[in-house]
Scaffold this motif. Structure first.
Motif, PDB file in Angstrom:
ATOM      1  N   TRP A  94       0.853  -1.183   0.000  1.00 30.04           N
ATOM      2  CA  TRP A  94       0.000   0.000   0.000  1.00 30.04           C
ATOM      3  C   TRP A  94       0.889   1.233   0.000  1.00 30.04           C
ATOM      4  O   TRP A  94       1.870   1.300   0.746  1.00 30.04           O
ATOM      5  N   ILE A  95       0.539   2.199  -0.831  1.00 36.13           N
ATOM      6  CA  ILE A  95       1.187   3.511  -0.806  1.00 36.13           C
ATOM      7  C   ILE A  95       0.111   4.501  -0.408  1.00 36.13           C
ATOM      8  O   ILE A  95      -0.922   4.617  -1.073  1.00 36.13           O
ATOM      9  N   LEU A  96       0.349   5.183   0.692  1.00 32.92           N
ATOM     10  CA  LEU A  96      -0.605   6.176   1.177  1.00 32.92           C
ATOM     11  C   LEU A  96       0.019   7.552   1.125  1.00 32.92           C
ATOM     12  O   LEU A  96       1.238   7.709   1.293  1.00 32.92           O
ATOM     13  N   GLY A  97      -0.829   8.521   0.891  1.00 36.69           N
ATOM     14  CA  GLY A  97      -0.421   9.912   0.913  1.00 36.69           C
ATOM     15  C   GLY A  97      -1.464  10.715   1.659  1.00 36.69           C
ATOM     16  O   GLY A  97      -2.559  10.232   1.940  1.00 36.69           O
ATOM     17  N   SER A  98      -1.114  11.926   1.974  1.00 39.64           N
ATOM     18  CA  SER A  98      -2.024  12.815   2.682  1.00 39.64           C
ATOM     19  C   SER A  98      -1.838  14.228   2.164  1.00 39.64           C
ATOM     20  O   SER A  98      -0.712  14.646   1.879  1.00 39.64           O
ATOM     21  N   GLU A  99      -2.950  14.944   2.081  1.00 34.55           N
ATOM     22  CA  GLU A  99      -2.854  16.334   1.643  1.00 34.55           C
ATOM     23  C   GLU A  99      -2.083  17.183   2.648  1.00 34.55           C
ATOM     24  O   GLU A  99      -1.681  18.287   2.337  1.00 34.55           O
ATOM     25  N   GLU A 100      -1.846  16.665   3.836  1.00 36.82           N
ATOM     26  CA  GLU A 100      -1.147  17.410   4.880  1.00 36.82           C
ATOM     27  C   GLU A 100       0.356  17.116   4.922  1.00 36.82           C
ATOM     28  O   GLU A 100       1.049  17.578   5.812  1.00 36.82           O
ATOM     29  N   SER A 101       0.865  16.345   3.952  1.00 37.81           N
ATOM     30  CA  SER A 101       2.283  15.992   3.952  1.00 37.81           C
ATOM     31  C   SER A 101       2.784  15.814   2.527  1.00 37.81           C
ATOM     32  O   SER A 101       2.023  15.411   1.644  1.00 37.81           O
ATOM     33  N   ASP A 102       4.054  16.079   2.311  1.00 34.69           N
ATOM     34  CA  ASP A 102       4.680  15.811   1.024  1.00 34.69           C
ATOM     35  C   ASP A 102       5.454  14.499   1.043  1.00 34.69           C
ATOM     36  O   ASP A 102       6.262  14.236   0.156  1.00 34.69           O
ATOM     37  N   GLU A 103       5.187  13.678   2.039  1.00 34.16           N
ATOM     38  CA  GLU A 103       5.868  12.391   2.145  1.00 34.16           C
ATOM     39  C   GLU A 103       4.892  11.261   1.847  1.00 34.16           C
ATOM     40  O   GLU A 103       3.702  11.487   1.616  1.00 34.16           O
ATOM     41  N   TYR A 104       5.418  10.037   1.845  1.00 35.21           N
ATOM     42  CA  TYR A 104       4.669   8.842   1.468  1.00 35.21           C
ATOM     43  C   TYR A 104       4.753   7.824   2.591  1.00 35.21           C
ATOM     44  O   TYR A 104       5.713   7.801   3.363  1.00 35.21           O
ATOM     45  N   TRP A 105       3.769   6.934   2.623  1.00 33.86           N
ATOM     46  CA  TRP A 105       3.767   5.795   3.537  1.00 33.86           C
ATOM     47  C   TRP A 105       3.678   4.551   2.666  1.00 33.86           C
ATOM     48  O   TRP A 105       2.778   4.434   1.826  1.00 33.86           O
ATOM     49  N   PHE A 106       4.611   3.623   2.849  1.00 32.81           N
ATOM     50  CA  PHE A 106       4.685   2.388   2.063  1.00 32.81           C
ATOM     51  C   PHE A 106       4.636   1.230   3.048  1.00 32.81           C
ATOM     52  O   PHE A 106       5.566   1.052   3.836  1.00 32.81           O
ATOM     53  N   VAL A 107       3.532   0.477   3.043  1.00 27.18           N
ATOM     54  CA  VAL A 107       3.343  -0.556   4.062  1.00 27.18           C
ATOM     55  C   VAL A 107       2.796  -1.840   3.453  1.00 27.18           C
ATOM     56  O   VAL A 107       2.209  -1.846   2.370  1.00 27.18           O
TER      57      VAL A 107
END
Length: 154
Positions: A94-107
């Motif tokens: 899963w790749i997650l993003g958020s409008e509140e961050s310019d980073e990514y979450w890869f889980v």
């Protein structure tokens, strides 16, 4: 992410600005446009062929929740998380993003399961708790490219 206003835009960002750096001109990998079961499907050809599945999620504050599957509780995402099939445990991320961050979450699936609303896949309105974004370490674009590359060759 700045300049991204929807999950479909975030998915396009991943397809156009992340994955090309991962698979490049390597003829052993094919990125499919087909999206019926999963957001991103990558096939690895050659001696050890595999399919890799990526689910893309993008959190927007005004939506409140970050849902998975369809509103009635079904769909591919909840089914895979509920059933724990060995193939998808190894070959889905899963790749997650958020409008509140310019980073990514890869889980992986197991990590995501820890952040399901009520801790389980329910009969409907399944989603990911917002605490995910505070408790799971995010990464910059270059790190995401490295992590995806490592996952595809392992």
């Amino acid at each position: 992410m700045k300049n991204i206003s929807s999950e479909s835009e975030f998915e396009n960002h991943i397809r156009n600005e992340i994955i090309p750096f991962v698979i490049g001109n390597n003829g052993d990998y094919k990125l499919f446009d087909f999206k019926k079961a999963v957001d991103v499907l990558i096939a690895k050809n050659g001696v050890d062929p595999k399919l890799f599945f990526l689910e893309i999620k993008y959190h927007q504050k005004h939506h409140g929740r970050l849902g998975i599957g369809h509103g009635k509780g079904g769909g591919f995402q909840p089914e895979v998380l509920r059933d724990r099939s060995d193939y998808f445990e190894a070959n889905m991320r899963w790749i997650l993003g958020s409008e509140e961050s310019d980073e990514y979450w890869f889980v992986d699936n197991d990590t995501l399961r820890d952040y399901l609303n009520a801790g389980v896949i329910g009969p409907k309105y399944n989603g990911i708790r917002k605490t995910f974004f505070n408790e799971i370490k995010s990464m910059k674009k270059a790190n995401l490219i490295d992590e995806l590359s490592f996952w595809l060759i392992s």
